[in-house]
Design a protein around this motif. Sequence first.
Motif, PDB file in Angstrom:
ATOM      1  N   LEU A  57     -17.608   9.059  18.921  1.00 38.30           N
ATOM      2  CA  LEU A  57     -16.755   9.412  17.922  1.00 38.30           C
ATOM      3  C   LEU A  57     -17.648   8.840  16.309  1.00 38.30           C
ATOM      4  O   LEU A  57     -18.504   9.536  15.281  1.00 38.30           O
ATOM      5  CB  LEU A  57     -16.109  10.653  17.819  1.00 38.30           C
ATOM      6  N   ASP A  58     -17.041   7.977  16.168  1.00 39.90           N
ATOM      7  CA  ASP A  58     -17.745   7.174  14.779  1.00 39.90           C
ATOM      8  C   ASP A  58     -19.331   6.710  14.687  1.00 39.90           C
ATOM      9  O   ASP A  58     -19.217   6.565  13.318  1.00 39.90           O
ATOM     10  CB  ASP A  58     -16.736   6.036  14.282  1.00 39.90           C
ATOM     11  N   ASN A  59     -19.812   6.334  15.900  1.00 43.29           N
ATOM     12  CA  ASN A  59     -21.284   6.149  15.457  1.00 43.29           C
ATOM     13  C   ASN A  59     -21.440   8.052  15.218  1.00 43.29           C
ATOM     14  O   ASN A  59     -22.698   7.818  14.421  1.00 43.29           O
ATOM     15  CB  ASN A  59     -21.735   6.102  16.969  1.00 43.29           C
ATOM     16  N   LEU A  60     -21.290   8.647  15.808  1.00 39.78           N
ATOM     17  CA  LEU A  60     -21.519  10.254  15.306  1.00 39.78           C
ATOM     18  C   LEU A  60     -21.488  10.494  13.593  1.00 39.78           C
ATOM     19  O   LEU A  60     -22.415  10.882  12.987  1.00 39.78           O
ATOM     20  CB  LEU A  60     -20.950  11.125  16.727  1.00 39.78           C
ATOM     21  N   GLN A  61     -19.866  10.123  13.471  1.00 38.72           N
ATOM     22  CA  GLN A  61     -20.361  10.887  12.303  1.00 38.72           C
ATOM     23  C   GLN A  61     -20.726   9.465  11.492  1.00 38.72           C
ATOM     24  O   GLN A  61     -21.487  10.229  10.153  1.00 38.72           O
ATOM     25  CB  GLN A  61     -18.275  10.297  12.025  1.00 38.72           C
ATOM     26  N   ASP A  62     -20.747   8.752  11.739  1.00 39.58           N
ATOM     27  CA  ASP A  62     -21.932   7.709  10.787  1.00 39.58           C
ATOM     28  C   ASP A  62     -23.175   7.936  10.615  1.00 39.58           C
ATOM     29  O   ASP A  62     -23.695   8.378   9.576  1.00 39.58           O
ATOM     30  CB  ASP A  62     -21.963   5.981  11.474  1.00 39.58           C
ATOM     31  N   ARG A  63     -23.685   8.892  11.753  1.00 43.52           N
ATOM     32  CA  ARG A  63     -25.029   9.397  11.431  1.00 43.52           C
ATOM     33  C   ARG A  63     -25.539  10.336  11.505  1.00 43.52           C
ATOM     34  O   ARG A  63     -25.898  10.690  10.184  1.00 43.52           O
ATOM     35  CB  ARG A  63     -25.617   9.299  13.066  1.00 43.52           C
ATOM     36  N   ALA A  64     -24.266  11.344  11.209  1.00 45.55           N
ATOM     37  CA  ALA A  64     -23.779  12.933  10.455  1.00 45.55           C
ATOM     38  C   ALA A  64     -23.935  12.453   8.710  1.00 45.55           C
ATOM     39  O   ALA A  64     -24.498  13.008   8.057  1.00 45.55           O
ATOM     40  CB  ALA A  64     -22.663  13.441  10.234  1.00 45.55           C
ATOM     41  N   ALA A  66     -24.887   9.963   7.461  1.00 44.81           N
ATOM     42  CA  ALA A  66     -26.439   9.765   6.860  1.00 44.81           C
ATOM     43  C   ALA A  66     -27.152  10.483   6.670  1.00 44.81           C
ATOM     44  O   ALA A  66     -28.015  10.964   5.823  1.00 44.81           O
ATOM     45  CB  ALA A  66     -27.299   8.235   8.116  1.00 44.81           C
ATOM     46  N   ALA A  67     -27.368  10.609   7.815  1.00 44.10           N
ATOM     47  CA  ALA A  67     -28.235  12.606   7.259  1.00 44.10           C
ATOM     48  C   ALA A  67     -27.097  13.269   6.449  1.00 44.10           C
ATOM     49  O   ALA A  67     -28.865  13.986   5.739  1.00 44.10           O
ATOM     50  CB  ALA A  67     -27.958  13.585   8.495  1.00 44.10           C
ATOM     51  N   ALA A  68     -26.704  13.767   6.636  1.00 43.95           N
ATOM     52  CA  ALA A  68     -26.197  14.606   5.098  1.00 43.95           C
ATOM     53  C   ALA A  68     -26.136  13.738   3.353  1.00 43.95           C
ATOM     54  O   ALA A  68     -27.350  14.268   2.069  1.00 43.95           O
ATOM     55  CB  ALA A  68     -24.658  14.436   5.260  1.00 43.95           C
ATOM     56  N   ARG A  69     -26.260  12.125   3.768  1.00 44.83           N
ATOM     57  CA  ARG A  69     -26.718  11.841   2.449  1.00 44.83           C
ATOM     58  C   ARG A  69     -28.835  11.801   1.626  1.00 44.83           C
ATOM     59  O   ARG A  69     -29.011  11.853   0.983  1.00 44.83           O
ATOM     60  CB  ARG A  69     -26.259   9.668   2.017  1.00 44.83           C
ATOM     61  N   SER A  70     -29.260  11.981   3.268  1.00 45.61           N
ATOM     62  CA  SER A  70     -30.676  11.577   3.316  1.00 45.61           C
ATOM     63  C   SER A  70     -30.787  13.192   2.859  1.00 45.61           C
ATOM     64  O   SER A  70     -32.120  13.611   1.613  1.00 45.61           O
ATOM     65  CB  SER A  70     -31.172  11.321   4.194  1.00 45.61           C
ATOM     66  N   THR A  71     -30.631  13.987   3.284  1.00 45.37           N
ATOM     67  CA  THR A  71     -30.471  15.791   2.906  1.00 45.37           C
ATOM     68  C   THR A  71     -30.085  15.705   1.545  1.00 45.37           C
ATOM     69  O   THR A  71     -30.862  16.079   0.164  1.00 45.37           O
ATOM     70  CB  THR A  71     -29.990  16.697   3.391  1.00 45.37           C
ATOM     71  N   ASP A  72     -29.401  15.287   0.211  1.00 44.82           N
ATOM     72  CA  ASP A  72     -28.472  15.449  -0.288  1.00 44.82           C
ATOM     73  C   ASP A  72     -29.741  14.171  -1.897  1.00 44.82           C
ATOM     74  O   ASP A  72     -30.093  15.149  -2.197  1.00 44.82           O
ATOM     75  CB  ASP A  72     -27.264  14.800  -0.242  1.00 44.82           C
ATOM     76  N   ASP A  73     -29.876  13.371  -1.544  1.00 41.74           N
ATOM     77  CA  ASP A  73     -31.003  12.624  -1.965  1.00 41.74           C
ATOM     78  C   ASP A  73     -32.718  13.884  -1.819  1.00 41.74           C
ATOM     79  O   ASP A  73     -33.188  13.338  -2.886  1.00 41.74           O
ATOM     80  CB  ASP A  73     -31.317  11.194  -0.749  1.00 41.74           C
TER      81      ASP A  73
END
Length: 109
Positions: A57-64, A66-73
Amino acid sequence: MIDWRDRRAAKAAVKDFEDALAQAQKMLKKAGTQAGDRAEELRSQAASRLDAARATLDNLQDRATAAARSTDDFVRDAPWKAIGVAAAVGIVVGMAAGRGIQGNTEHVE
């Protein structure tokens, strides 16, 4: 841009998490009916499964995140491009929905 491999990996991680929780629940139920060393062993196994699920779950949360940051950028760096992509997706969805509605019209008399 959506990386479909990440999407499959996320689904697999969620499945692994659900499986680990189900196994831990079974072990804890068994531990409730067992006594002594066997109960302690089952509790230990359940705790191990829960730790593994928590790590997933922690790994999944980290990936999510990162994806949100990438989208925001992306949106901040190229707002008009993001608006164009959103508009294109809206048009495609609207056209598909419109065709679905037109194709399913039945006259009831």
